[in-house]
Write an enzyme that holds these catalytic residues in place. Sequence first.
Site, mmCIF file in Angstrom:
data_model
loop_
_atom_site.group_PDB
_atom_site.id
_atom_site.type_symbol
_atom_site.label_atom_id
_atom_site.label_comp_id
_atom_site.label_asym_id
_atom_site.label_seq_id
_atom_site.Cartn_x
_atom_site.Cartn_y
_atom_site.Cartn_z
ATOM 1 N N ARG A 1 4.950 63.357 67.236
ATOM 2 C CA ARG A 1 3.825 63.354 67.062
ATOM 3 C C ARG A 1 2.956 63.868 68.057
ATOM 4 N NH1 ARG A 1 2.512 58.478 64.116
ATOM 5 N NH2 ARG A 1 0.274 58.633 64.882
ATOM 6 N N GLY B 1 5.345 53.295 62.990
ATOM 7 C CA GLY B 1 4.062 52.673 61.963
ATOM 8 C C GLY B 1 3.143 51.922 62.913
ATOM 9 N N GLU B 2 3.479 51.855 64.236
ATOM 10 C CA GLU B 2 2.613 50.216 64.569
ATOM 11 C C GLU B 2 1.626 50.796 64.362
ATOM 12 O OE1 GLU B 2 2.700 48.164 69.238
ATOM 13 O OE2 GLU B 2 4.136 49.957 68.634
ATOM 14 N N ARG B 3 0.804 51.451 64.768
ATOM 15 C CA ARG B 3 -1.228 51.651 63.859
ATOM 16 C C ARG B 3 -0.799 51.527 62.737
ATOM 17 N NH1 ARG B 3 -3.290 56.506 63.774
ATOM 18 N NH2 ARG B 3 -5.615 55.318 64.803
ATOM 19 N N ARG B 4 -0.713 51.563 61.973
ATOM 20 C CA ARG B 4 -0.103 51.189 60.639
ATOM 21 C C ARG B 4 -0.701 49.281 60.618
ATOM 22 N NH1 ARG B 4 3.703 55.011 58.617
ATOM 23 N NH2 ARG B 4 3.753 56.295 60.229
ATOM 24 N N GLY C 1 -5.767 51.413 51.086
ATOM 25 C CA GLY C 1 -4.550 50.815 51.265
ATOM 26 C C GLY C 1 -3.508 51.395 51.815
ATOM 27 N N SER D 1 -9.645 52.556 56.741
ATOM 28 C CA SER D 1 -9.061 52.890 55.167
ATOM 29 C C SER D 1 -8.039 52.268 54.734
ATOM 30 C CB SER D 1 -8.495 54.328 56.592
ATOM 31 O OG SER D 1 -8.377 55.379 55.643
ATOM 32 N N GLN E 1 0.721 55.656 53.581
ATOM 33 C CA GLN E 1 2.386 56.026 53.921
ATOM 34 C C GLN E 1 3.041 54.648 54.743
ATOM 35 O OE1 GLN E 1 2.415 58.924 57.044
ATOM 36 N NE2 GLN E 1 4.433 58.475 57.456
ATOM 37 N N GLN F 1 9.050 51.408 71.510
ATOM 38 C CA GLN F 1 8.646 52.042 70.702
ATOM 39 C C GLN F 1 7.222 53.048 72.381
ATOM 40 O OE1 GLN F 1 5.864 54.438 70.106
ATOM 41 N NE2 GLN F 1 4.700 53.015 68.508
#
Length: 299
Positions: free
Chosen positions: A133, A95-98, A75, A70, A78, A54
């Site tokens: 990104r 998707g590390e933030r998610r 939920g 959020s 993505q 990452q």
Amino acid sequence: MTKAVKKQALGRGLSALLKDPENDIKSVEDKNADKVVGNIIELDIESIEINPFQPRTNFNEETLQELAKSIKELGVIQPITVRKLDFNNYQLISGERRLRASKLIGLKTIPAYIRLANDNESLVMALVENIQRHDLDPIEVAISYQRLIEEINLTQEELSERVGKKRSTITNYLRLLKLDPIIQTGMRDGFISMGHGRALINIDNQDVQSDIYHKVVTQNLSVRETEALVKNYQDSLKPKTAKPVKGNSFDIKEDEKKAFANYFGTKVDVKVVGNGKGKITIPFHSEEDFNRILKLINS
């Protein structure tokens, strides 16, 4: 609503399939691989490890909390993307933030796309996807490019084709890694922009780099003002060229110098400096000699 429920139920059903040791999928040829690879599956968060490839290392706590709020309300919209390592063990590709936000609110599972990839493929997927990104800082992007070049053995030209960026763009990012580490940190923290960094990199002396960086930050200088400081410094290093002597000069003949010496009774130094200007130096050796010369001048 019915479709959403079916989709979620399907994901949970596949999740149960993945937890069955008899159905451990390691390649696309394995039984049930087509049901897993490329599908959205609810995975146990604890079974997912962070991707060492990452590029992002800084996560804004405030925006992470906003994302967690959020996710709590709506939920995970993505799904994240993971690659399968061993039985019921996965590694994050993107998707590390998610994933972090989901952990903050105590979620036990998270929807994920399953991929089968070796280390190199995982590195490329993670870095290339993250490079696209818009919220990566310039140093993170530069490190990602550097890792792709070194670990996948790509040339800058090949990297340019792989990530869809001009070679000059990649070169500009890579040059940032030559900046003093303190300046790199300042860029990552948002004190200066990439434009400031590109100006500062033109200075080889890191002490001078740091001095100008300090001025930029404390005086809140623009990129253009920073470029001017750098140019002034570079100009100061250029060798000074003597100004050409203007015309209207002339030479003093030896008999003219002798005329001065004969008149004052001592050797007189006569020099022409330039532009028709010059000076006459009359030495004296005692007070008596000085008074003698003075009398000649006043006579």
